[in-house]
Scaffold this active site. Structure first.
Site, PDB file in Angstrom:
ATOM      1  N   GLY A 141       0.853  -1.180   0.000  1.00  0.00           N
ATOM      2  CA  GLY A 141       0.000   0.000   0.000  1.00  0.00           C
ATOM      3  C   GLY A 141       0.887   1.228   0.000  1.00  0.00           C
ATOM      4  CD  GLU A 374      -4.488   9.987  -6.325  1.00  0.00           C
ATOM      5  OE1 GLU A 374      -3.553  10.670  -6.773  1.00  0.00           O
ATOM      6  OE2 GLU A 374      -5.647  10.041  -6.760  1.00  0.00           O
TER       7      GLU A 374
END
Length: 395
Positions: A141, A374
């Site tokens: 991630g 993001e």
């Protein structure tokens, strides 16, 4: 003083008359076409198909791409304005457009071969086809170097195996850009490359649709590659460049998430301010009570600061100036501004804010994603601290 400069004619040094025209057009569309559907999209977890089609007709699905590639031929400031105005009334719609534009279509246009650009960009930029971007995996991630999806050469095609998580637009995307490892040890970025896969490719298996806290009409899905074969020329760029390409893609994407946070924050103030001006308690309007008036003041101040940061980051990108630090500035500040503004809007509205009678609670749920997607707020602070370590305070 001269009156023929953009600064003299517009309310911001980063905006031109063209930007104001874009803002007027997208604001009118957002208020009349998007806002009436926002609550239903959230409640019923509906993807905004009709809205996306209308945005495509108006040229808003490919704002920063050249006209010859099906886009609107505008700049990144205009694109940020579009995302801001959509998010102001509907986070779901804003995220759908942002993920399609900067994350899905962007890397193909910027890093693809001419053949790859011609194959996908005109369809994506025109809105004929949606695009998506897949980076996150079960074990990768924030640590994007830990990519485990593999791409193995087997004759002419690449053979893909592994899983991706939290891919926005995955169900409806005609093309998905993703990272995969071409051998090497996990953590070795020189063996990570970017690839494209088209909808319907055998071995591309869609998984569960995520049931999310907010942005519930946005399509977020996991998917897997099970001996999925794609042509050799579906790899973007040179071997080993994929990690760097995705980092550059995320830098641009952070501006759009900043714009989204900005729009959500403005939407929260849009709800709270009229209520505070009309609602009376103890014989006074809420806005005349210092605790409420101070909340509104802080919201307005932080929204303006966030707007300046977002527009400057986009302006720097448009002018070929370094903008990575500024992208993190705007993404971090605007996303946290959105959370504070949404929280305070719920508080100002009191019991009404806690119900679905007003959109404040939806904005609060939607805003949380901006602090995660993001690059989390923690990652943004890490990025900024590294800039400070290398470059000091100079911007």
């Amino acid at each position: 003083m001269s009156t023929d400069s953009a600064v003299a004619l517009t309310p911001s040094p980063f905006l031109t008359e063209d930007h104001l025209a874009v803002r007027e057009a997208i604001r009118d569309f957002a208020l009349n076409e998007v806002a009436p559907l926002a609550a239903r999209l959230d409640e019923e977890k509906l993807f905004p198909h009709e809205t996306v089609a209308k945005l495509a007709e108006l040229g808003f699905m490919g704002v920063p791409f050249p006209v010859e590639f099906g886009g609107a031929g505008m700049d990144y400031v205009a694109y940020a304005i579009v995302i801001e105005e959509l998010a102001r009334v509907c986070g779901t719609t804003a995220l759908t457009v942002a993920a399609h534009t900067s994350l899905g279509t962007g890397p193909i246009y910027h890093f693809g071969t001419e053949a790859q650009r011609q194959r996908w960009v005109p369809k994506c930029a025109s809105g004929e086809m949606l695009a998506a971007f897949a980076l996150t995996e079960p074990d990768a991630g924030s640590d994007a170097k830990a990519t485990r999806v593999t791409a193995v050469e087997d004759g002419e095609p690449w053979v893909l195996n592994g899983a991706k998580l939290y891919c926005t637009n995955a169900t409806h995307a005609g093309v998905i850009v993703f990272t995969a490892r071409m051998g090497g040890e996990v953590g070795d970025t020189s063996r990570i490359a970017a690839f494209c896969v088209e909808k319907g490719t055998p071995g591309l298996v869609m998984g569960k649709l995520e049931d999310k806290l907010g942005l519930r009409g946005s399509d977020t899905r996991e998917f897997a590659f099970e001996d999925c074969r794609i042509p050799k020329d579906f790899r973007l760029g040179e071997p080993g460049k994929g990690f760097g390409q995705f980092m550059k893609t995320l830098e641009g994407g952070r501006i759009s998430i900043g714009a989204m946070g900005l729009g959500l924050a403005q939407g929260a103030l849009d709800v709270a301010l009229p209520y505070a001006k009309e609602r009376k308690q103890f014989g006074k309007r809420l806005i005349d009570m210092q605790p409420v008036g101070f909340k509104l003041s802080n919201m307005a101040m932080e929204i303006q600061a966030a707007r300046n940061l977002v527009y400057e980051a986009a302006w720097r990108k448009d002018h070929g100036l370094p903008f990575a630090r500024h992208a993190s500035f705007c993404k971090l500040f605007a996303s946290e501004t959105a959370m504070r503004a949404a929280h305070d809007a719920v508080q100002v509205l009191g019991g009404t804010g806690y119900t679905r009678e007003a959109p404040a609670e939806r904005i609060l749920r939607d805003a949380k994603l901006c602090e995660i997607g993001e690059g989390t707020s923690e990652i943004q602070r890490l990025v900024i601290s590294r800039f400070l370590d290398r470059e000091g305070l100079d911007v």
